[in-house]
Design a protein around this motif. Structure first.
Motif, PDB file in Angstrom:
ATOM      1  N   ASN A 153       0.794  -1.229   0.000  1.00  0.00           N
ATOM      2  CA  ASN A 153       0.000   0.000   0.000  1.00  0.00           C
ATOM      3  C   ASN A 153       0.824   1.274   0.000  1.00  0.00           C
ATOM      4  O   ASN A 153       0.305   2.346   0.297  1.00  0.00           O
ATOM      5  CB  ASN A 153      -0.926   0.019   1.236  1.00  0.00           C
ATOM      6  N   GLY A 154       2.090   1.180  -0.299  1.00  0.00           N
ATOM      7  CA  GLY A 154       2.937   2.359  -0.150  1.00  0.00           C
ATOM      8  C   GLY A 154       3.394   3.006  -1.436  1.00  0.00           C
ATOM      9  O   GLY A 154       4.200   3.936  -1.400  1.00  0.00           O
ATOM     10  N   GLN A 155       2.907   2.532  -2.585  1.00  0.00           N
ATOM     11  CA  GLN A 155       3.420   3.063  -3.841  1.00  0.00           C
ATOM     12  C   GLN A 155       2.697   4.339  -4.267  1.00  0.00           C
ATOM     13  O   GLN A 155       1.481   4.476  -4.110  1.00  0.00           O
ATOM     14  CB  GLN A 155       3.259   2.022  -4.951  1.00  0.00           C
ATOM     15  N   GLU A 156       3.492   5.282  -4.823  1.00  0.00           N
ATOM     16  CA  GLU A 156       2.895   6.439  -5.472  1.00  0.00           C
ATOM     17  C   GLU A 156       2.182   5.969  -6.735  1.00  0.00           C
ATOM     18  O   GLU A 156       2.531   4.953  -7.340  1.00  0.00           O
ATOM     19  CB  GLU A 156       3.968   7.445  -5.876  1.00  0.00           C
ATOM     20  N   ALA A 157       1.184   6.746  -7.156  1.00  0.00           N
ATOM     21  CA  ALA A 157       0.458   6.386  -8.375  1.00  0.00           C
ATOM     22  C   ALA A 157       1.320   6.572  -9.614  1.00  0.00           C
ATOM     23  O   ALA A 157       1.182   5.847 -10.599  1.00  0.00           O
ATOM     24  CB  ALA A 157      -0.821   7.214  -8.487  1.00  0.00           C
ATOM     25  N   HIS A 158       2.225   7.550  -9.551  1.00  0.00           N
ATOM     26  CA  HIS A 158       3.068   7.852 -10.719  1.00  0.00           C
ATOM     27  C   HIS A 158       4.519   8.044 -10.274  1.00  0.00           C
ATOM     28  O   HIS A 158       5.024   9.164 -10.231  1.00  0.00           O
ATOM     29  CB  HIS A 158       2.548   9.102 -11.429  1.00  0.00           C
ATOM     30  N   PRO A 159       5.224   6.941  -9.938  1.00  0.00           N
ATOM     31  CA  PRO A 159       6.612   7.058  -9.464  1.00  0.00           C
ATOM     32  C   PRO A 159       7.594   7.455 -10.559  1.00  0.00           C
ATOM     33  O   PRO A 159       8.680   7.933 -10.258  1.00  0.00           O
ATOM     34  CB  PRO A 159       6.922   5.661  -8.930  1.00  0.00           C
ATOM     35  N   LEU A 160       7.239   7.238 -11.827  1.00  0.00           N
ATOM     36  CA  LEU A 160       8.132   7.602 -12.922  1.00  0.00           C
ATOM     37  C   LEU A 160       7.770   8.984 -13.440  1.00  0.00           C
ATOM     38  O   LEU A 160       6.665   9.189 -13.958  1.00  0.00           O
ATOM     39  CB  LEU A 160       8.044   6.601 -14.072  1.00  0.00           C
ATOM     40  N   LEU A 161       8.682   9.923 -13.323  1.00  0.00           N
ATOM     41  CA  LEU A 161       8.446  11.260 -13.855  1.00  0.00           C
ATOM     42  C   LEU A 161       9.129  11.435 -15.207  1.00  0.00           C
ATOM     43  O   LEU A 161       8.536  11.983 -16.141  1.00  0.00           O
ATOM     44  CB  LEU A 161       8.965  12.323 -12.880  1.00  0.00           C
ATOM     45  N   LEU A 162      10.366  10.974 -15.321  1.00  0.00           N
ATOM     46  CA  LEU A 162      11.134  11.143 -16.552  1.00  0.00           C
ATOM     47  C   LEU A 162      11.699   9.795 -16.971  1.00  0.00           C
ATOM     48  O   LEU A 162      12.324   9.105 -16.169  1.00  0.00           O
ATOM     49  CB  LEU A 162      12.276  12.135 -16.332  1.00  0.00           C
ATOM     50  N   LEU A 218      12.247  22.097 -21.048  1.00  0.00           N
ATOM     51  CA  LEU A 218      12.871  22.375 -19.756  1.00  0.00           C
ATOM     52  C   LEU A 218      11.895  23.058 -18.808  1.00  0.00           C
ATOM     53  O   LEU A 218      11.849  22.755 -17.621  1.00  0.00           O
ATOM     54  CB  LEU A 218      14.114  23.245 -19.946  1.00  0.00           C
ATOM     55  N   ALA A 219      11.130  24.001 -19.343  1.00  0.00           N
ATOM     56  CA  ALA A 219      10.128  24.674 -18.516  1.00  0.00           C
ATOM     57  C   ALA A 219       9.098  23.677 -18.012  1.00  0.00           C
ATOM     58  O   ALA A 219       8.657  23.741 -16.852  1.00  0.00           O
ATOM     59  CB  ALA A 219       9.461  25.789 -19.317  1.00  0.00           C
ATOM     60  N   ALA A 220       8.701  22.742 -18.885  1.00  0.00           N
ATOM     61  CA  ALA A 220       7.742  21.718 -18.470  1.00  0.00           C
ATOM     62  C   ALA A 220       8.338  20.810 -17.403  1.00  0.00           C
ATOM     63  O   ALA A 220       7.656  20.432 -16.438  1.00  0.00           O
ATOM     64  CB  ALA A 220       7.310  20.904 -19.687  1.00  0.00           C
ATOM     65  N   LEU A 221       9.621  20.460 -17.552  1.00  0.00           N
ATOM     66  CA  LEU A 221      10.277  19.622 -16.556  1.00  0.00           C
ATOM     67  C   LEU A 221      10.347  20.328 -15.210  1.00  0.00           C
ATOM     68  O   LEU A 221      10.086  19.722 -14.163  1.00  0.00           O
ATOM     69  CB  LEU A 221      11.684  19.259 -17.036  1.00  0.00           C
ATOM     70  N   ARG A 222      10.657  21.595 -15.227  1.00  0.00           N
ATOM     71  CA  ARG A 222      10.733  22.351 -13.975  1.00  0.00           C
ATOM     72  C   ARG A 222       9.369  22.404 -13.297  1.00  0.00           C
ATOM     73  O   ARG A 222       9.249  22.211 -12.083  1.00  0.00           O
ATOM     74  CB  ARG A 222      11.251  23.763 -14.244  1.00  0.00           C
ATOM     75  N   ALA A 223       8.326  22.656 -14.086  1.00  0.00           N
ATOM     76  CA  ALA A 223       6.977  22.708 -13.527  1.00  0.00           C
ATOM     77  C   ALA A 223       6.557  21.342 -12.994  1.00  0.00           C
ATOM     78  O   ALA A 223       5.909  21.240 -11.938  1.00  0.00           O
ATOM     79  CB  ALA A 223       5.992  23.193 -14.594  1.00  0.00           C
ATOM     80  N   ALA A 224       6.916  20.271 -13.709  1.00  0.00           N
ATOM     81  CA  ALA A 224       6.553  18.928 -13.259  1.00  0.00           C
ATOM     82  C   ALA A 224       7.249  18.586 -11.947  1.00  0.00           C
ATOM     83  O   ALA A 224       6.647  17.986 -11.048  1.00  0.00           O
ATOM     84  CB  ALA A 224       6.919  17.914 -14.340  1.00  0.00           C
ATOM     85  N   LEU A 225       8.520  18.960 -11.816  1.00  0.00           N
ATOM     86  CA  LEU A 225       9.243  18.693 -10.571  1.00  0.00           C
ATOM     87  C   LEU A 225       8.653  19.478  -9.408  1.00  0.00           C
ATOM     88  O   LEU A 225       8.552  18.976  -8.281  1.00  0.00           O
ATOM     89  CB  LEU A 225      10.729  19.032 -10.747  1.00  0.00           C
ATOM     90  N   ALA A 226       8.266  20.712  -9.675  1.00  0.00           N
ATOM     91  CA  ALA A 226       7.667  21.535  -8.625  1.00  0.00           C
ATOM     92  C   ALA A 226       6.331  20.974  -8.182  1.00  0.00           C
ATOM     93  O   ALA A 226       5.899  21.196  -7.038  1.00  0.00           O
ATOM     94  CB  ALA A 226       7.500  22.970  -9.117  1.00  0.00           C
ATOM     95  N   GLY A 227       5.664  20.235  -9.077  1.00  0.00           N
ATOM     96  CA  GLY A 227       4.363  19.665  -8.743  1.00  0.00           C
ATOM     97  C   GLY A 227       4.418  18.282  -8.136  1.00  0.00           C
ATOM     98  O   GLY A 227       3.379  17.697  -7.828  1.00  0.00           O
ATOM     99  N   ARG A 456       6.286  13.041 -17.496  1.00  0.00           N
ATOM    100  CA  ARG A 456       4.896  13.120 -17.048  1.00  0.00           C
ATOM    101  C   ARG A 456       4.602  14.577 -16.720  1.00  0.00           C
ATOM    102  O   ARG A 456       5.076  15.125 -15.725  1.00  0.00           O
ATOM    103  CB  ARG A 456       4.638  12.235 -15.843  1.00  0.00           C
ATOM    104  N   PHE A 457       3.799  15.201 -17.567  1.00  0.00           N
ATOM    105  CA  PHE A 457       3.451  16.613 -17.420  1.00  0.00           C
ATOM    106  C   PHE A 457       1.938  16.716 -17.363  1.00  0.00           C
ATOM    107  O   PHE A 457       1.246  16.313 -18.304  1.00  0.00           O
ATOM    108  CB  PHE A 457       4.003  17.431 -18.593  1.00  0.00           C
TER     109      PHE A 457
END
Length: 839
Positions: A153-162, A218-227, A456-457
């Motif tokens: 029960n401990g997994q994030e729904a979306h552990p892969l970002l890049l 890059l802007a999308a990656l930065r926004a995704a990391l911030a989220g 994942r954006f």
């Protein structure tokens, strides 16, 4: 003459199959530029008017400009057992049209979604394993499976970002995935740098064609990391690197610099009260104050936590796994993602895609047979025994070269003993693309691998429209890359297909610098000053030798002799002949104290804080390298002084670069190191050259040499009109607080910069030592110190020895106060866990 026309003609030349045996048969390759009928492929037709006009002379010019641009940007790739090498970029891009990309785009998005779902299932419910869709031994037998983070029960729904994927075409032009790169996908920074280089040197070809820019990604990656941490308004994000010796150190630093996130090493972080923090100087006595919320991981998972993963690792953070389990820090990508890079999974992905997504897998993997399956094992062993050249055998979690040297019998025995650990893969006849050969002014078709990236954006995975293409003449060759151009379908199509990305919430802050980074800055300042002072000594000595040539007066070369003694004190003596000695000081990076050694260590120190620095920094080192190469290529004596002068100019330009830095702890540490080293070098110069009493004419020669080397001769002439005296020179070099090259000025600057450091209280040991030094210098009487006794100025010698000793102690105390952050890491295997008693 058109390069592309010549290439097309060469590609279409018929080859006669004199021997059709399998060993000598040349596989048919798909060509990325030329169609089978000799016409340009659709993507290149759009560029035909400009591309066909490219001549060998034009490409030679472009190739040279690319090399200079990348050198000025300090772009390197570090190969194991080879070291840092210049990054190679071919001037001819890989061009894809919008129609061809559309199919690839959908397939890459699907694959990223599949890998994410697979990761969640493998570390959670494990339905794929329980149903037999994927054999359990494929997963549990892979070293990338991280048991500490496996829980239902401990997994994030979306552990892969890049994610990343290496792709190649077959002979029909169909893409296949050669390998998935999800643990710590590298290459995005190189991709961005390639695009900058091509746009700079091929502006006509680049700007007159409608292709997707990569910057919005890059802007999308930065926004995704911030989220990633939605519960935190302004999360603190860092990029975790293995260090400056990592193969992709530039890629990591470029990404951190472009995103505006600190580049940290494991020693810069600490787990405290279940959270991850930036480790402060003075830890553990000093409590941490800056919490880390998101870590972009570029360290392999097994090295990330010496407590629960690899116990001998010094790259990770003790307790990181527990912080991840508690959800108190987010890792991008998660600790267990490395299991997805397992080639043993490739045969089972179509079924897994049906099971998890209810879809057909759109991009097939390279044909792979897992030896844990009895039938597949027999087939692989038979092909291996038959010497099939189209078969690649490898383990599921090691590089191909791990089994490259084994005999057929040895490898077969290994497969039979542990079949689940091996796969057999078909060797694809990779597509080919033209690669420019500057040596002979021709292009040659070379196999190509394309690395794509998916982010994942928002609510979906978005592939980078473009990527990194790599061409290699053979597997062990250094990578040579191509920029990847994807043409837009319409003029109004948004770059990367991304809408305008809203700016992140504004929060003005100057983040604290890790003690390790402060130490790098401090030593950068010291090595820069050390290099400058030695170059000035060398140039002055060379000038004195030139001026004295042919002059028979006994005092003629005394200044050069004194300065050579000063050089010897700093770097020893290798050669009696001046030109050989000076060349060694400029070229030998292994000679302690040489200019070459100081510049090399300066570069190493700044590599550790690359995310803090502007691109101008690396232009400085490019100038160093060009001066060094010019000296190596020429045997003429005048080249030595010329190269030394160019190196000195480069060193001085570095001061201009640091002058534009923000006035944070790092800048103050650079200046602290610079002025501490200036004080040391000045003390050594004076104690080497001015302690001995000489006849008047010789004394003047030595004094003038010292003042020139200390960059104070013009000031002396303006201030002390008339003959030179030792007392005047000592006054100017030791006491004049308005002379930037004096000891008094250096101590005043040390006072200013140390006072700005957070841990300075006014009473630390380093500040007390500085008090003593300033008091010592303020009591100097130049007239008394200049008087010799028995041909030697003993009081001056005693003073300078005390100053040198105090400055060295000051350096040690600065390190103790501002750089030390607890005891060094010790592998758990080195700890005694059982108390032993004598019986």
């Amino acid at each position: 003459m058109s390069v592309l026309r010549d290439y097309a003609s060469a590609v279409l030349q018929p080859t006669l199959p004199f021997d059709t045996s399998r060993e000598l048969r040349t596989p048919t390759r798909y060509d990325e530029v030329v169609d089978s009928d000799g016409s340009l492929r659709p993507a290149w037709r759009n560029l035909a008017s400009l591309a066909l006009a490219l001549t060998p002379d034009a490409l030679n010019r472009v190739d040279g400009e690319i090399t200079r641009f990348l050198a000025d940007s300090g772009v390197t790739y570090i190969r194991p057992d080879v070291g840092a090498e210049p990054w190679q970029l071919d001037p001819m891009p890989l061009v894809l049209d919008s129609a061809g990309w559309a199919t690839l785009d959908v397939g890459l998005a699907q694959r990223a979604e599949l890998l994410n779902a697979l990761l969640v299932d493998v570390y959670g419910e494990q339905t794929l394993l329980s149903s037999g869709t994927i054999p359990a031994s494929v997963v549990f037998g892979h070293s990338g499976f991280a048991r500490p983070v496996a829980r239902v029960n401990g997994q994030e729904a979306h552990p892969l970002l890049l994610t990343g994927a290496d792709l190649g075409r077959d002979e029909n032009g169909e893409w296949h995935v050669l390998a998935d790169r999800v643990q710590a996908p590298s290459g995005l920074g190189f991709t961005m740098q390639n695009r900058r280089a091509i746009a700079q040197v091929l502006p006509d070809l680049f700007h007159q064609n409608d292709l997707h820019r990569v910057e919005p990604y890059l802007a999308a990656l930065r926004a995704a990391l911030a989220g990633v941490s939605p519960e935190i308004a302004s999360p603190r994000i860092v990029v975790l690197t293995p260090g400056t010796l990592s193969e992709t150190a530039f890629d990591q630093a470029f990404l951190a610099n472009s995103l505006g996130f600190p580049l940290v090493q494991g020693s810069d972080l600490v787990v405290h009260d279940g959270y991850v923090w930036m480790k402060p100087a003075g830890w553990p006595i000093t409590a941490p104050s800056e919490r880390v919320d998101v870590i972009v991981r570029r360290v392999d998972a097994e090295f990330c936590d010496p407590l629960e993963l690899r116990s001998d690792s010094r790259l990770g953070v003790a307790g990181l796994s527990e912080a991840v389990r508690r959800g108190r820090v987010h890792l991008v990508n998660g600790l267990g993602a490395g299991v997805l890079e397992n080639p043993g999974l490739l045969p089972f992905l179509p079924a897994a895609c049906e099971h998890l997504l209810g879809e057909r897998l759109r991009i097939p993997s390279v044909p792979t047979a897992w030896c844990g399956d009895e039938e597949s094992r027999r087939t692989v062993v038979a092909r291996l025994a038959d010497g099939d050249p189209d078969l690649i055998v490898r383990t599921i979690d090691q590089p191909r070269k791990a089994v490259a040297g084994m005999s057929v019998d040895e490898l077969t025995a290994r497969i039979e003993a542990e079949p689940y650990r091996f796969v057999g893969q078909d060797k694809l006849p990779l597509s080919q693309a033209p690669v420019w050969n500057a040596a002979d002014g021709t292009t040659s078709p070379t196999p190509l691998v394309f690395r794509a990236f998916t982010l994942r954006f928002g609510s979906s995975y978005r592939p980078l429209v473009g990527g990194l293409a790599t061409v290699r003449e053979h597997p062990d060759a250094a990578p040579r890359t191509k920029d990847v151009w994807v043409l837009k379908g319409t003029e109004t199509e948004a770059d990367q297909g991304l809408p305008e990305i809203a700016p992140l919430p504004f929060a003005r802050a100057i983040p604290a610098l890790a003690p390790r980074a402060q130490a790098d800055m401090f030593w950068a300042g010291r090595y820069a000053e050390r290099a400058e002072d030695l170059l000035r000594l060398l140039l002055t000595a060379q000038q004195q030798l030139d001026d004295s040539e042919g002059v028979k007066a006994p005092y003629a070369a005394v200044g050069a002799k004194a300065l050579r003694q000063a050089l010897s004190r700093v770097a020893g003596t290798r050669y009696e002949e001046p030109d050989r000695e000076f060349r060694s000081l400029l070229l030998d990076t292994h000679r302690l104290g040489s200019a070459a050694h100081s510049i090399s260590r300066l570069r190493e120190a700044l590599e550790g804080v690359r995310d803090q620095l502007s691109i101008d920094t690396w232009r400085v080192f490019a100038q160093f390298d060009r001066a060094r190469v010019a000296l190596q290529k020429s045997s003429h004596a005048h080249r030595t002084a010329e190269s030394a002068g160019r190196m000195l100019s480069s060193t001085l330009s570095l001061y201009g670069v640091t002058a534009n830095m923000i006035r944070d702890d790092g800048w103050h540490m650079i200046e602290t190191g610079r002025y501490l080293e200036r004080g040391l070098q000045l003390s050594r110069l004076i104690s080497t050259c001015l302690l001995e009493s000489r006849p008047a004419r010789s004394e003047v020669q030595v004094l003038e040499s010292v003042l020139v080397a200390a960059e104070s001769v013009v000031t002396h002439r303006r201030r002390y009109r008339g003959a030179m005296h030792v007392s005047d020179a000592l006054d100017l070099l030791l006491l004049d607080d308005r002379n930037p090259r004096s000891l008094a000025f250096a101590l005043a600057q040390l006072r200013t910069h140390l006072a700005e450091m957070p841990l300075s209280t006014g009473s630390t040991r380093s500040e007390r030592l500085l008090d003593h030094l300033e008091e010592l210098v303020s009591g100097i009487d130049p007239a008394e110190l200049s008087v010799p006794e028995g041909g030697r100025r003993a009081d001056l010698a005693e003073l300078l020895q005390e100053v040198t000793s105090q400055l060295e102690q000051l350096s040690d105390s600065i390190a103790q106060v501002h750089f030390e952050s607890g005891p060094p890491p010790v592998p758990m295997s080195a700890l005694s866990l059982v108390e032993e008693h004598d019986v």
